[in-house]
Design a protein around this motif. Structure first.
Motif, PDB file in Angstrom:
ATOM      1  N   GLU A 131      59.542  46.838  44.267  1.00 36.72           N
ATOM      2  CA  GLU A 131      60.866  46.873  44.885  1.00 36.72           C
ATOM      3  C   GLU A 131      61.292  48.311  45.173  1.00 36.72           C
ATOM      4  OE1 GLU A 131      63.603  44.605  42.558  1.00 36.72           O
ATOM      5  OE2 GLU A 131      62.769  42.695  43.223  1.00 36.72           O
ATOM      6  N   GLY A 132      60.376  49.070  45.731  1.00 33.76           N
ATOM      7  CA  GLY A 132      60.660  50.437  46.142  1.00 33.76           C
ATOM      8  C   GLY A 132      60.593  51.478  45.052  1.00 33.76           C
ATOM      9  N   VAL A 133      60.439  51.080  43.783  1.00 35.73           N
ATOM     10  CA  VAL A 133      60.420  52.024  42.659  1.00 35.73           C
ATOM     11  C   VAL A 133      58.982  52.374  42.304  1.00 35.73           C
ATOM     12  CG1 VAL A 133      61.064  52.428  40.265  1.00 35.73           C
ATOM     13  CG2 VAL A 133      62.601  51.134  41.755  1.00 35.73           C
ATOM     14  N   LEU A 134      58.653  53.661  42.363  1.00 29.51           N
ATOM     15  CA  LEU A 134      57.348  54.157  41.941  1.00 29.51           C
ATOM     16  C   LEU A 134      57.432  54.602  40.490  1.00 29.51           C
ATOM     17  CD1 LEU A 134      54.433  55.271  42.383  1.00 29.51           C
ATOM     18  CD2 LEU A 134      55.509  57.428  43.060  1.00 29.51           C
ATOM     19  N   THR A 135      56.591  54.035  39.643  1.00 30.97           N
ATOM     20  CA  THR A 135      56.483  54.456  38.240  1.00 30.97           C
ATOM     21  C   THR A 135      55.253  55.354  38.107  1.00 30.97           C
ATOM     22  OG1 THR A 135      57.500  52.400  37.481  1.00 30.97           O
ATOM     23  CG2 THR A 135      56.250  53.665  35.865  1.00 30.97           C
ATOM     24  N   PHE A 136      55.416  56.501  37.460  1.00 29.60           N
ATOM     25  CA  PHE A 136      54.307  57.453  37.355  1.00 29.60           C
ATOM     26  C   PHE A 136      54.210  57.988  35.931  1.00 29.60           C
ATOM     27  CE2 PHE A 136      58.027  59.959  38.396  1.00 29.60           C
ATOM     28  CZ  PHE A 136      57.905  61.099  37.614  1.00 29.60           C
ATOM     29  N   TYR A 137      53.032  58.535  35.613  1.00 24.86           N
ATOM     30  CA  TYR A 137      52.749  59.004  34.257  1.00 24.86           C
ATOM     31  C   TYR A 137      52.355  60.477  34.219  1.00 24.86           C
ATOM     32  CZ  TYR A 137      52.758  53.999  33.653  1.00 24.86           C
ATOM     33  OH  TYR A 137      53.129  52.682  33.670  1.00 24.86           O
ATOM     34  N   GLU A 138      52.267  61.107  35.374  1.00 24.88           N
ATOM     35  CA  GLU A 138      52.002  62.531  35.470  1.00 24.88           C
ATOM     36  C   GLU A 138      52.494  63.024  36.815  1.00 24.88           C
ATOM     37  OE1 GLU A 138      47.830  63.127  35.093  1.00 24.88           O
ATOM     38  OE2 GLU A 138      47.326  61.894  36.813  1.00 24.88           O
ATOM     39  N   ALA A 139      52.673  64.335  36.946  1.00 24.74           N
ATOM     40  CA  ALA A 139      53.178  64.913  38.188  1.00 24.74           C
ATOM     41  C   ALA A 139      52.257  64.570  39.348  1.00 24.74           C
ATOM     42  CB  ALA A 139      53.313  66.429  38.037  1.00 24.74           C
ATOM     43  N   GLY A 140      52.833  64.451  40.531  1.00 26.33           N
ATOM     44  CA  GLY A 140      52.024  64.111  41.694  1.00 26.33           C
ATOM     45  C   GLY A 140      52.816  64.215  42.979  1.00 26.33           C
ATOM     46  N   TYR A 155      56.864  57.914  30.845  1.00 21.73           N
ATOM     47  CA  TYR A 155      56.752  57.772  32.294  1.00 21.73           C
ATOM     48  C   TYR A 155      58.042  58.251  32.965  1.00 21.73           C
ATOM     49  CZ  TYR A 155      59.695  53.647  31.689  1.00 21.73           C
ATOM     50  OH  TYR A 155      60.728  52.807  31.371  1.00 21.73           O
ATOM     51  N   GLY A 156      57.972  58.395  34.290  1.00 20.83           N
ATOM     52  CA  GLY A 156      59.143  58.620  35.130  1.00 20.83           C
ATOM     53  C   GLY A 156      59.111  57.609  36.263  1.00 20.83           C
ATOM     54  N   CYS A 157      60.215  57.463  36.983  1.00 20.99           N
ATOM     55  CA  CYS A 157      60.248  56.530  38.110  1.00 20.99           C
ATOM     56  C   CYS A 157      61.307  56.979  39.114  1.00 20.99           C
ATOM     57  CB  CYS A 157      60.517  55.102  37.636  1.00 20.99           C
ATOM     58  SG  CYS A 157      62.086  54.881  36.778  1.00 20.99           S
ATOM     59  N   PHE A 158      61.095  56.621  40.389  1.00 21.78           N
ATOM     60  CA  PHE A 158      62.068  56.954  41.422  1.00 21.78           C
ATOM     61  C   PHE A 158      61.822  56.075  42.641  1.00 21.78           C
ATOM     62  CE2 PHE A 158      58.418  59.588  42.466  1.00 21.78           C
ATOM     63  CZ  PHE A 158      58.378  59.579  43.862  1.00 21.78           C
ATOM     64  N   LYS A 159      62.801  56.080  43.558  1.00 15.59           N
ATOM     65  CA  LYS A 159      62.652  55.371  44.823  1.00 15.59           C
ATOM     66  C   LYS A 159      63.422  56.090  45.904  1.00 15.59           C
ATOM     67  CE  LYS A 159      66.458  52.021  44.195  1.00 15.59           C
ATOM     68  NZ  LYS A 159      66.798  50.573  44.228  1.00 15.59           N
ATOM     69  N   LEU A 160      63.032  55.844  47.146  1.00 18.70           N
ATOM     70  CA  LEU A 160      63.746  56.323  48.315  1.00 18.70           C
ATOM     71  C   LEU A 160      64.578  55.178  48.870  1.00 18.70           C
ATOM     72  CD1 LEU A 160      61.114  58.216  48.142  1.00 18.70           C
ATOM     73  CD2 LEU A 160      61.638  58.756  50.524  1.00 18.70           C
ATOM     74  N   GLN A 161      65.843  55.471  49.175  1.00 18.61           N
ATOM     75  CA  GLN A 161      66.710  54.437  49.715  1.00 18.61           C
ATOM     76  C   GLN A 161      67.702  55.060  50.685  1.00 18.61           C
ATOM     77  OE1 GLN A 161      68.525  52.954  46.092  1.00 18.61           O
ATOM     78  NE2 GLN A 161      70.246  54.364  46.251  1.00 18.61           N
ATOM     79  N   SER A 162      68.158  54.274  51.636  1.00 19.96           N
ATOM     80  CA  SER A 162      69.198  54.728  52.546  1.00 19.96           C
ATOM     81  C   SER A 162      70.559  54.519  51.909  1.00 19.96           C
ATOM     82  CB  SER A 162      69.126  53.954  53.863  1.00 19.96           C
ATOM     83  OG  SER A 162      69.390  52.569  53.631  1.00 19.96           O
ATOM     84  N   LEU A 163      71.492  55.407  52.221  1.00 13.27           N
ATOM     85  CA  LEU A 163      72.899  55.181  51.893  1.00 13.27           C
ATOM     86  C   LEU A 163      73.557  54.748  53.197  1.00 13.27           C
ATOM     87  CD1 LEU A 163      75.281  55.247  49.969  1.00 13.27           C
ATOM     88  CD2 LEU A 163      75.571  57.681  50.515  1.00 13.27           C
ATOM     89  N   ASN A 164      73.820  53.467  53.319  1.00 12.00           N
ATOM     90  CA  ASN A 164      74.301  52.911  54.580  1.00 12.00           C
ATOM     91  C   ASN A 164      75.773  53.238  54.801  1.00 12.00           C
ATOM     92  OD1 ASN A 164      71.714  51.778  54.826  1.00 12.00           O
ATOM     93  ND2 ASN A 164      72.341  49.985  53.648  1.00 12.00           N
ATOM     94  N   SER A 165      76.247  53.000  56.016  1.00 13.99           N
ATOM     95  CA  SER A 165      77.629  53.342  56.362  1.00 13.99           C
ATOM     96  C   SER A 165      78.639  52.575  55.524  1.00 13.99           C
ATOM     97  CB  SER A 165      77.868  53.082  57.852  1.00 13.99           C
ATOM     98  OG  SER A 165      77.604  51.717  58.170  1.00 13.99           O
ATOM     99  N   ASP A 166      78.265  51.389  55.028  1.00 11.09           N
ATOM    100  CA  ASP A 166      79.166  50.601  54.188  1.00 11.09           C
ATOM    101  C   ASP A 166      78.926  50.833  52.702  1.00 11.09           C
ATOM    102  OD1 ASP A 166      76.753  49.395  53.860  1.00 11.09           O
ATOM    103  OD2 ASP A 166      77.388  47.389  54.477  1.00 11.09           O
ATOM    104  N   TRP A 167      78.176  51.902  52.354  1.00 12.27           N
ATOM    105  CA  TRP A 167      77.889  52.328  50.989  1.00 12.27           C
ATOM    106  C   TRP A 167      76.897  51.409  50.262  1.00 12.27           C
ATOM    107  CZ3 TRP A 167      79.321  57.082  49.369  1.00 12.27           C
ATOM    108  CH2 TRP A 167      80.286  57.731  50.140  1.00 12.27           C
ATOM    109  N   THR A 168      76.294  50.479  50.964  1.00 11.41           N
ATOM    110  CA  THR A 168      75.188  49.728  50.382  1.00 11.41           C
ATOM    111  C   THR A 168      73.920  50.568  50.492  1.00 11.41           C
ATOM    112  OG1 THR A 168      74.715  48.613  52.482  1.00 11.41           O
ATOM    113  CG2 THR A 168      76.233  47.506  50.943  1.00 11.41           C
ATOM    114  N   GLN A 169      72.861  50.119  49.812  1.00 13.61           N
ATOM    115  CA  GLN A 169      71.603  50.862  49.861  1.00 13.61           C
ATOM    116  C   GLN A 169      70.452  49.924  50.245  1.00 13.61           C
ATOM    117  OE1 GLN A 169      73.089  51.016  46.284  1.00 13.61           O
ATOM    118  NE2 GLN A 169      74.676  52.080  47.445  1.00 13.61           N
ATOM    119  N   THR A 170      69.478  50.492  50.928  1.00 14.53           N
ATOM    120  CA  THR A 170      68.280  49.743  51.319  1.00 14.53           C
ATOM    121  C   THR A 170      67.057  50.580  50.965  1.00 14.53           C
ATOM    122  OG1 THR A 170      69.478  48.780  53.196  1.00 14.53           O
ATOM    123  CG2 THR A 170      67.064  48.582  53.189  1.00 14.53           C
ATOM    124  N   TYR A 171      66.160  50.053  50.137  1.00 14.48           N
ATOM    125  CA  TYR A 171      65.008  50.872  49.736  1.00 14.48           C
ATOM    126  C   TYR A 171      63.922  50.856  50.803  1.00 14.48           C
ATOM    127  CZ  TYR A 171      62.716  46.520  48.069  1.00 14.48           C
ATOM    128  OH  TYR A 171      62.158  45.276  47.961  1.00 14.48           O
TER     129      TYR A 171
END
Length: 540
Positions: free
Chosen positions: A223-232, A195-211
């Motif tokens: 928790e913002g992470v998409l797990t996948f088993y084929e391209a899409g 499988y593969g996995c990824f998420k979208l998150q902001s890089l905030n001004s204080d270097w924290t992240q928010t998904y």
């Protein structure tokens, strides 16, 4: 860090007079803005002395709102870096936005943020990774204006990780990422694996992240992470929370993950999908409570190509994007699951690719189901199915052998019988070479099985849902068909084969009524096969 901010009169003059231009040359004669770096105007070479050092153009607060991008062309580079555009907002706060490039690149493009581009302080090229002799040889630097909006805000092949190799999306490129807009992320596995996995998150001004939360209700997202088993393609409508996050002064939007390569990111304004007009509704017909096969069918409204509905006591259905009373028009815009919906655990969501055509969507059994039809990506339509009720046990269905020998009609003389709902038998029928037939219920709804060709007596054949028509290898008279509903198998037991002699010298092979071979049969009814001839026998 000390910045040597030198104003270039020629650049400032060009910038202030830019409103009538579609392309504006920044010039390579003098890059006076920078620190811990030098610039050779004769060779157009920037030499960097450390990480995150920079060199560029000091503009001093000019209005560049007529322009869309900063374009820098250079010889294939031996550093990684970024183009930085520095603005001041209405309160005098410094705003920095950037667009990155990698070693080996020869061009970088940064988008202006329309919220701040009336007051651009400077544009510079920053080095983010040092190598031996860290230099950048410039070939051209210019601004481009009057561009049509392109929904593709990032494109390439970026194998991402959880930080350093993230895809970085400029805030300026997200100007259309408002509530109701559609965002699409195309992805594939970097290395073939589980499988593969990824998420979208902001890089905030204080270097924290928010998904991001806009796609949190999709399958395989936690928790913002998409797990996948084929391209899409991850496609979602931006919600109010994420739209506000993008406008809150973040540094960028990052796409991070594992074993994932991102190939394209798009932001499509609400209601303006290029070249696509979503049907406002789909129309459903079939066998279910409150549903019939009469056109135009039950209307199911949708949003951005996604349609949700529930069917109770359903066995089969079909749907189309066209409201019509013509079956030809309905079927021309209909979709179905090739092979039908298979049985799985109650409450689980299973996704099926859809194909266009006039076949029915056959369900595994009569029950309650929830459906989400996803036509938002025209070349990749899907349907999510949730089974809401358990499969009834021991139910005996009316099952027929339907074919050319009975004009495909539910003839009582071709109806199977069963005492347990598992093994169904049909005796005393004849089929000939050239006949075609299937095992199905009268309405082709829940039960529709085929796929066995050139059938021979005594051989157990596995059938497939909505499979092709079955055929026989020779003429059979007065035979018994045995259909195992649990295993979805079919076999022919014969008491006589027209014009075919028995192979008396062949060894006898026995099968039980479930189609399983039995080496030492005893105390029951079995199918005995000798060569090409099979009979039903009782063994004590």
């Amino acid at each position: 860090m000390v910045k040597n901010l030198l104003m270039t009169a020629a650049v400032a003059a060009m910038a202030l007079g830019a409103s009538a231009e579609t392309k504006l040359d920044l010039g390579l004669d003098d890059l006076g803005s920078g620190w811990s770096s030098t610039y050779d105007a004769a060779t157009h070479t920037i030499t960097y002395e450390g990480d995150w050092t920079g060199r560029g153009w000091w503009l001093g607060g000019v209005d560049l709102s007529d322009y869309d991008t900063v374009n820098i062309e250079f010889e294939e580079c031996n550093i990684g870096g970024q183009i930085v555009i520095q603005y001041k907002d209405a309160e005098g706060n410094e705003i920095n936005e950037s667009a990155s490039f990698s070693q080996g690149d020869s061009e970088a493009v940064a988008l202006f943020n329309l919220d701040y581009s009336e007051n651009v302080m400077q544009i510079y090229i920053q080095c983010s990774s040092l190598t031996e002799n860290p230099t950048l040889v410039l070939k051209a630097a210019y601004l481009v204006g009057g561009m049509d909006y392109d929904p593709v805000i990032w494109e390439g092949e970026q194998a991402i990780d959880w930080w350093s190799n993230a895809v970085q999306l400029q805030v300026a490129s997200l100007s259309q990422a408002v509530e109701g807009a559609t965002m699409k992320v195309s992805y594939q596995m970097t290395t073939a694996g589980e499988y593969g996995c990824f998420k979208l998150q902001s890089l905030n001004s204080d270097w924290t992240q928010t998904y991001f939360t806009s796609y949190s209700d999709q399958e395989n997202v936690e928790e913002g992470v998409l797990t996948f088993y084929e391209a899409g393609v991850l496609s979602f409508v931006i919600n109010a929370e994420d739209a506000a996050l993008i406008k809150s002064g973040i540094q960028s939007v990052m796409i991070v993950g594992d074993n994932t390569t991102i190939t394209k990111v798009e932001v499509i304004p609400a209601g303006s999908e290029p070249g696509v007009e979503y049907a406002p509704a789909i129309y459903v017909v079939g066998d279910a409570d409150g549903l019939t096969w009469n056109l135009p069918g039950m209307e199911v409204p949708g949003t951005n190509g996604i349609y949700s509905f529930k069917l109770t006591n359903a066995s089969s259905f079909k749907f189309s994007t066209v409201e019509t009373t013509s079956w030809d028009e309905f079927n021309a815009a209909a979709y179905y699951v090739d092979g039908g919906v298979e049985s799985f655990d109650v409450g689980e969501i299973f996704s099926y690719p859809l194909v266009q055509g006039d076949a029915n969507n056959v369900l595994p059994y009569v029950g309650d189901y929830q459906f989400e039809v996803q036509l938002d990506i025209p070349d990749n339509p899907w349907m999510d199915v949730t089974i809401l009720t358990e499969e009834p046990k021991g139910e005996i269905y009316e099952i027929y052998l339907l074919g050319t020998m009975n004009n495909w009609s539910a003839d009582p003389n071709y109806m199977f019988s069963s005492s347990d709902g598992i093994v169904y038998t049909l005796s005393g029928v004849s089929v000939s070479v050239g006949d075609e037939f299937k095992v199905a219920d009268a309405n082709w709804s829940t039960i529709d099985y085929g796929g066995a060709s050139n059938m021979e007596a005594g051989v157990v054949y596995e059938l497939t849902k909505q499979g092709s028509n079955c055929t026989v290898a020779q003429d059979f008279e007065d035979v018994t068909f045995i259909f195992n509903y649990e295993n979805k198998t079919l076999q022919i037991s014969t008491s006589g084969i027209a014009s075919v002699a028995a192979d008396t010298d062949a060894e006898a092979v026995y099968y039980n009524l479930q189609g399983i071979r039995v080496d030492n049969p005893e105390n029951g009814i079995f199918v005995k096969r000798v060569g090409s001839k099979a009979t039903t026998v009782f063994v004590k």
